[in-house]
Design a protein around this motif. Structure first.
Motif, PDB file in Angstrom:
ATOM      1  N   ILE A  52     -66.212 -39.766  17.378  1.00 52.17           N
ATOM      2  CA  ILE A  52     -65.393 -39.513  18.529  1.00 52.17           C
ATOM      3  C   ILE A  52     -66.695 -38.757  19.598  1.00 52.17           C
ATOM      4  O   ILE A  52     -67.280 -38.005  18.841  1.00 52.17           O
ATOM      5  CB  ILE A  52     -63.989 -38.802  18.346  1.00 52.17           C
ATOM      6  N   GLU A  53     -66.147 -38.624  20.659  1.00 48.80           N
ATOM      7  CA  GLU A  53     -66.903 -37.859  21.827  1.00 48.80           C
ATOM      8  C   GLU A  53     -65.979 -37.190  22.776  1.00 48.80           C
ATOM      9  O   GLU A  53     -65.251 -37.712  23.358  1.00 48.80           O
ATOM     10  CB  GLU A  53     -67.857 -38.869  22.489  1.00 48.80           C
ATOM     11  N   ASP A  54     -66.539 -35.928  22.587  1.00 53.41           N
ATOM     12  CA  ASP A  54     -65.629 -34.898  23.553  1.00 53.41           C
ATOM     13  C   ASP A  54     -66.082 -34.900  24.919  1.00 53.41           C
ATOM     14  O   ASP A  54     -67.374 -34.857  25.160  1.00 53.41           O
ATOM     15  CB  ASP A  54     -65.524 -33.477  23.152  1.00 53.41           C
ATOM     16  N   ILE A  55     -65.142 -35.215  25.855  1.00 52.64           N
ATOM     17  CA  ILE A  55     -65.604 -35.387  27.314  1.00 52.64           C
ATOM     18  C   ILE A  55     -64.572 -34.478  28.212  1.00 52.64           C
ATOM     19  O   ILE A  55     -63.629 -34.299  27.774  1.00 52.64           O
ATOM     20  CB  ILE A  55     -65.950 -36.742  27.905  1.00 52.64           C
ATOM     21  N   PHE A  56     -65.235 -34.195  29.501  1.00 52.94           N
ATOM     22  CA  PHE A  56     -64.100 -33.757  30.372  1.00 52.94           C
ATOM     23  C   PHE A  56     -63.858 -34.756  31.583  1.00 52.94           C
ATOM     24  O   PHE A  56     -64.729 -35.436  31.936  1.00 52.94           O
ATOM     25  CB  PHE A  56     -65.058 -32.465  30.969  1.00 52.94           C
ATOM     26  N   VAL A  57     -62.723 -34.694  31.609  1.00 49.83           N
ATOM     27  CA  VAL A  57     -62.300 -35.625  32.756  1.00 49.83           C
ATOM     28  C   VAL A  57     -61.200 -35.132  33.646  1.00 49.83           C
ATOM     29  O   VAL A  57     -60.682 -34.209  33.495  1.00 49.83           O
ATOM     30  CB  VAL A  57     -61.378 -36.885  32.109  1.00 49.83           C
ATOM     31  N   ALA A  58     -61.054 -35.675  34.922  1.00 47.74           N
ATOM     32  CA  ALA A  58     -60.158 -35.318  35.916  1.00 47.74           C
ATOM     33  C   ALA A  58     -59.937 -36.636  36.853  1.00 47.74           C
ATOM     34  O   ALA A  58     -60.470 -37.589  36.847  1.00 47.74           O
ATOM     35  CB  ALA A  58     -60.457 -34.141  36.826  1.00 47.74           C
ATOM     36  N   THR A  59     -58.642 -36.255  37.703  1.00 50.68           N
ATOM     37  CA  THR A  59     -58.510 -37.616  38.932  1.00 50.68           C
ATOM     38  C   THR A  59     -59.701 -37.272  39.923  1.00 50.68           C
ATOM     39  O   THR A  59     -60.257 -36.333  40.160  1.00 50.68           O
ATOM     40  CB  THR A  59     -57.147 -37.300  39.357  1.00 50.68           C
ATOM     41  N   LYS A  60     -59.785 -38.473  40.613  1.00 51.65           N
ATOM     42  CA  LYS A  60     -60.710 -38.387  41.716  1.00 51.65           C
ATOM     43  C   LYS A  60     -60.177 -37.531  42.856  1.00 51.65           C
ATOM     44  O   LYS A  60     -60.866 -36.733  43.364  1.00 51.65           O
ATOM     45  CB  LYS A  60     -60.627 -39.863  42.228  1.00 51.65           C
ATOM     46  N   ASP A  61     -58.695 -37.395  43.070  1.00 51.80           N
ATOM     47  CA  ASP A  61     -58.122 -36.313  43.928  1.00 51.80           C
ATOM     48  C   ASP A  61     -58.724 -35.198  43.750  1.00 51.80           C
ATOM     49  O   ASP A  61     -58.784 -34.331  44.433  1.00 51.80           O
ATOM     50  CB  ASP A  61     -56.504 -36.864  44.356  1.00 51.80           C
ATOM     51  N   TYR A  62     -58.258 -34.720  42.491  1.00 55.77           N
ATOM     52  CA  TYR A  62     -58.682 -33.442  42.073  1.00 55.77           C
ATOM     53  C   TYR A  62     -59.956 -32.817  42.375  1.00 55.77           C
ATOM     54  O   TYR A  62     -60.383 -31.843  42.757  1.00 55.77           O
ATOM     55  CB  TYR A  62     -58.376 -33.154  40.640  1.00 55.77           C
ATOM     56  N   LEU A  63     -60.958 -33.852  41.982  1.00 56.95           N
ATOM     57  CA  LEU A  63     -62.326 -33.636  42.210  1.00 56.95           C
ATOM     58  C   LEU A  63     -62.767 -33.496  43.767  1.00 56.95           C
ATOM     59  O   LEU A  63     -63.356 -32.579  44.078  1.00 56.95           O
ATOM     60  CB  LEU A  63     -63.292 -34.513  41.490  1.00 56.95           C
TER      61      LEU A  63
ATOM     62  N   VAL B 237     -59.175 -30.211  34.977  1.00 54.50           N
ATOM     63  CA  VAL B 237     -60.130 -30.926  34.463  1.00 54.50           C
ATOM     64  C   VAL B 237     -59.631 -30.484  32.765  1.00 54.50           C
ATOM     65  O   VAL B 237     -59.515 -29.498  32.299  1.00 54.50           O
ATOM     66  CB  VAL B 237     -61.567 -30.549  34.650  1.00 54.50           C
ATOM     67  N   ALA B 238     -59.687 -31.897  32.204  1.00 54.11           N
ATOM     68  CA  ALA B 238     -59.244 -31.697  30.573  1.00 54.11           C
ATOM     69  C   ALA B 238     -60.457 -32.198  29.876  1.00 54.11           C
ATOM     70  O   ALA B 238     -60.971 -33.044  30.139  1.00 54.11           O
ATOM     71  CB  ALA B 238     -58.110 -32.694  30.407  1.00 54.11           C
ATOM     72  N   CYS B 239     -60.364 -31.572  28.534  1.00 58.03           N
ATOM     73  CA  CYS B 239     -61.285 -31.851  27.637  1.00 58.03           C
ATOM     74  C   CYS B 239     -60.633 -32.802  26.675  1.00 58.03           C
ATOM     75  O   CYS B 239     -59.670 -32.455  25.911  1.00 58.03           O
ATOM     76  CB  CYS B 239     -61.919 -30.671  26.911  1.00 58.03           C
ATOM     77  N   VAL B 240     -61.073 -34.068  26.576  1.00 64.32           N
ATOM     78  CA  VAL B 240     -60.315 -35.118  25.672  1.00 64.32           C
ATOM     79  C   VAL B 240     -61.139 -35.835  25.069  1.00 64.32           C
ATOM     80  O   VAL B 240     -62.527 -35.624  25.201  1.00 64.32           O
ATOM     81  CB  VAL B 240     -59.669 -35.901  26.681  1.00 64.32           C
ATOM     82  N   ILE B 241     -60.834 -36.796  23.934  1.00 60.41           N
ATOM     83  CA  ILE B 241     -61.786 -37.632  23.215  1.00 60.41           C
ATOM     84  C   ILE B 241     -62.068 -38.801  24.097  1.00 60.41           C
ATOM     85  O   ILE B 241     -61.061 -39.575  24.401  1.00 60.41           O
ATOM     86  CB  ILE B 241     -60.784 -37.938  21.952  1.00 60.41           C
ATOM     87  N   LYS B 242     -63.100 -39.324  24.373  1.00 61.71           N
ATOM     88  CA  LYS B 242     -63.476 -40.433  24.899  1.00 61.71           C
ATOM     89  C   LYS B 242     -62.734 -41.511  24.656  1.00 61.71           C
ATOM     90  O   LYS B 242     -62.362 -42.471  25.488  1.00 61.71           O
ATOM     91  CB  LYS B 242     -64.884 -40.634  25.306  1.00 61.71           C
ATOM     92  N   GLU B 243     -62.661 -41.675  23.324  1.00 70.31           N
ATOM     93  CA  GLU B 243     -62.228 -43.029  23.037  1.00 70.31           C
ATOM     94  C   GLU B 243     -60.982 -43.095  23.136  1.00 70.31           C
ATOM     95  O   GLU B 243     -60.024 -44.430  22.997  1.00 70.31           O
ATOM     96  CB  GLU B 243     -62.587 -43.115  21.343  1.00 70.31           C
ATOM     97  N   PHE B 244     -60.120 -41.923  23.446  1.00 71.25           N
ATOM     98  CA  PHE B 244     -58.588 -42.097  23.601  1.00 71.25           C
ATOM     99  C   PHE B 244     -58.065 -42.153  24.979  1.00 71.25           C
ATOM    100  O   PHE B 244     -57.074 -42.295  25.266  1.00 71.25           O
ATOM    101  CB  PHE B 244     -57.914 -40.778  22.963  1.00 71.25           C
ATOM    102  N   VAL B 245     -59.042 -42.199  25.844  1.00 71.85           N
ATOM    103  CA  VAL B 245     -58.730 -42.542  27.350  1.00 71.85           C
ATOM    104  C   VAL B 245     -59.570 -43.731  27.963  1.00 71.85           C
ATOM    105  O   VAL B 245     -59.826 -43.748  29.029  1.00 71.85           O
ATOM    106  CB  VAL B 245     -59.053 -41.187  28.042  1.00 71.85           C
ATOM    107  N   HIS B 246     -59.997 -44.447  26.942  1.00 73.79           N
ATOM    108  CA  HIS B 246     -60.679 -45.706  27.257  1.00 73.79           C
ATOM    109  C   HIS B 246     -60.101 -46.397  28.498  1.00 73.79           C
ATOM    110  O   HIS B 246     -60.881 -46.770  29.538  1.00 73.79           O
ATOM    111  CB  HIS B 246     -60.845 -46.738  26.206  1.00 73.79           C
ATOM    112  N   GLU B 247     -58.963 -46.836  28.425  1.00 74.53           N
ATOM    113  CA  GLU B 247     -58.119 -47.520  29.543  1.00 74.53           C
ATOM    114  C   GLU B 247     -58.034 -46.690  30.645  1.00 74.53           C
ATOM    115  O   GLU B 247     -58.105 -47.300  31.727  1.00 74.53           O
ATOM    116  CB  GLU B 247     -56.556 -47.663  29.002  1.00 74.53           C
ATOM    117  N   GLU B 248     -58.012 -45.432  30.748  1.00 74.39           N
ATOM    118  CA  GLU B 248     -57.495 -44.481  31.981  1.00 74.39           C
ATOM    119  C   GLU B 248     -58.996 -44.591  32.703  1.00 74.39           C
ATOM    120  O   GLU B 248     -59.022 -44.661  33.938  1.00 74.39           O
ATOM    121  CB  GLU B 248     -57.233 -43.149  31.615  1.00 74.39           C
ATOM    122  N   LEU B 249     -60.216 -44.601  32.024  1.00 74.63           N
ATOM    123  CA  LEU B 249     -61.299 -44.684  32.545  1.00 74.63           C
ATOM    124  C   LEU B 249     -61.805 -45.773  33.151  1.00 74.63           C
ATOM    125  O   LEU B 249     -62.203 -45.967  34.244  1.00 74.63           O
ATOM    126  CB  LEU B 249     -62.517 -44.056  31.477  1.00 74.63           C
ATOM    127  N   LYS B 250     -61.332 -46.877  32.464  1.00 75.91           N
ATOM    128  CA  LYS B 250     -61.439 -48.338  32.894  1.00 75.91           C
ATOM    129  C   LYS B 250     -60.630 -48.590  34.323  1.00 75.91           C
ATOM    130  O   LYS B 250     -61.397 -49.045  34.925  1.00 75.91           O
ATOM    131  CB  LYS B 250     -61.182 -49.381  31.742  1.00 75.91           C
TER     132      LYS B 250
END
Length: 295
Positions: A165-176, A240-253
């Motif tokens: 698993i890989e820890d990443i930081f994510v957010a919405t485009k609007d927030y950024l 900005v949330a620190c999440v597991i990349k493998e668990f947000v695959h669909e959201e990133l896609k």
């Protein structure tokens, strides 16, 4: 008491056959050994249990009373043996697994789905809790196995890796956009609302070490109790949330979330099944370990 139990077993066999020589053959011992066992039991109980004759033996009233109970006792033991063997043939058993709610949802459930199809008679108990709690229970022996990030103590635990698993930081485009963070020269951790798991979570401890090693100091932290909530909060634009990349695959896609590039990415971690080196491996555990290793 162990010797006394053997004497009762010999007595029960003689009572059933009403013949010492026949009992000796069934017990695979000599006739004198059977006679001596009966004599010893009679001496211990201070009762005459059999009336001897040239035709064989016959129970006394006291012997008949004792036989009623020994017969019932050894029949119960035989039923227990038969049931145990039947359960073994069917693969009946019980397995207690400790796992965090996040790993349960994204990693454990697919394994359990396939395992229970192969072994439908094994009962599974899931204890949803933090990895720290799971490791403590494995150490105490109150759990059979846990699904955890690779523990530091390799001497105490046997670890069977199943994924990275890989820890990443994510957010919405609007927030950024609102934070004007498209140019990553600015320190996102100093300006953004950083959403993390609580302090007792293994993932949080891992990220805290990452912050320390890279001289990063988040100024605005929002603690959340579960990975699912972190993902949902990030999707609603709370930060900005620190999440597991493998668990947000669909959201990133789909572009619902955007991964924020880091100067130094967080190192990947191994996730796997873990059990105490000193634990007893039941039939159910042996089947599960074999399934993980070869399935």
């Amino acid at each position: 008491m162990d010797n006394q139990l053997y004497l009762y077993f010999v007595f029960n066999c003689v009572a059933e056959t009403e013949n010492i020589s026949h009992a000796a053959k069934l017990l695979y011992v000599s006739q004198p050994a059977v006679s001596k066992a009966i004599t010893n039991l009679e001496e211990n109980l201070k009762q005459t249990l059999f009336i001897r004759s040239s035709r064989g033996v016959k129970l006394t009233d006291e012997g008949q009373l004792l036989y009623k109970y020994t017969k019932e006792a050894f029949e119960i033991l035989k039923k227990g043996e038969d049931l145990m063997m039947h359960m073994k043939e069917l693969g009946v058993g019980h397995l207690k697994i400790g796992v965090s709610s996040t790993l349960c949802k994204y990693i454990l459930l697919p394994y359990l789905n396939r395992f229970l199809k192969a072994y439908p008679h094994i009962k599974i108990t899931i204890e949803s809790q933090s990895t720290i709690h799971t490791l403590k229970q494995l150490e105490k022996g109150t759990l059979d196995i846990g699904l955890v990030a690779k523990p530091a103590n390799q001497k105490l635990y046997k670890f069977l890796p199943v994924d990275e698993i890989e820890d990443i930081f994510v957010a919405t485009k609007d927030y950024l956009d609102n934070l004007r963070l498209r140019e990553m020269d600015e320190d996102i951790f100093a300006t953004a609302n950083i959403m993390l798991l609580d302090e007792e979570n293994i993932s949080r401890i891992y990220i805290n070490n990452y912050f320390k090693e890279n001289n990063l100091t988040p100024k605005h932290i929002l603690e959340v109790s579960s990975m699912d909530l972190l993902i949902e909060f990030a999707k609603t634009g709370l930060g900005v949330a620190c999440v597991i990349k493998e668990f947000v695959h669909e959201e990133l896609k789909k572009g619902q979330l955007i991964q924020i590039p880091l100067k130094k990415p967080v190192n990947k971690r191994e996730v796997g099944f873990c059990y105490n080196h000193n634990s007893y491996l039941s039939n159910s555990m042996t089947k599960f370990i074999d399934f993980i290793t070869n399935g």
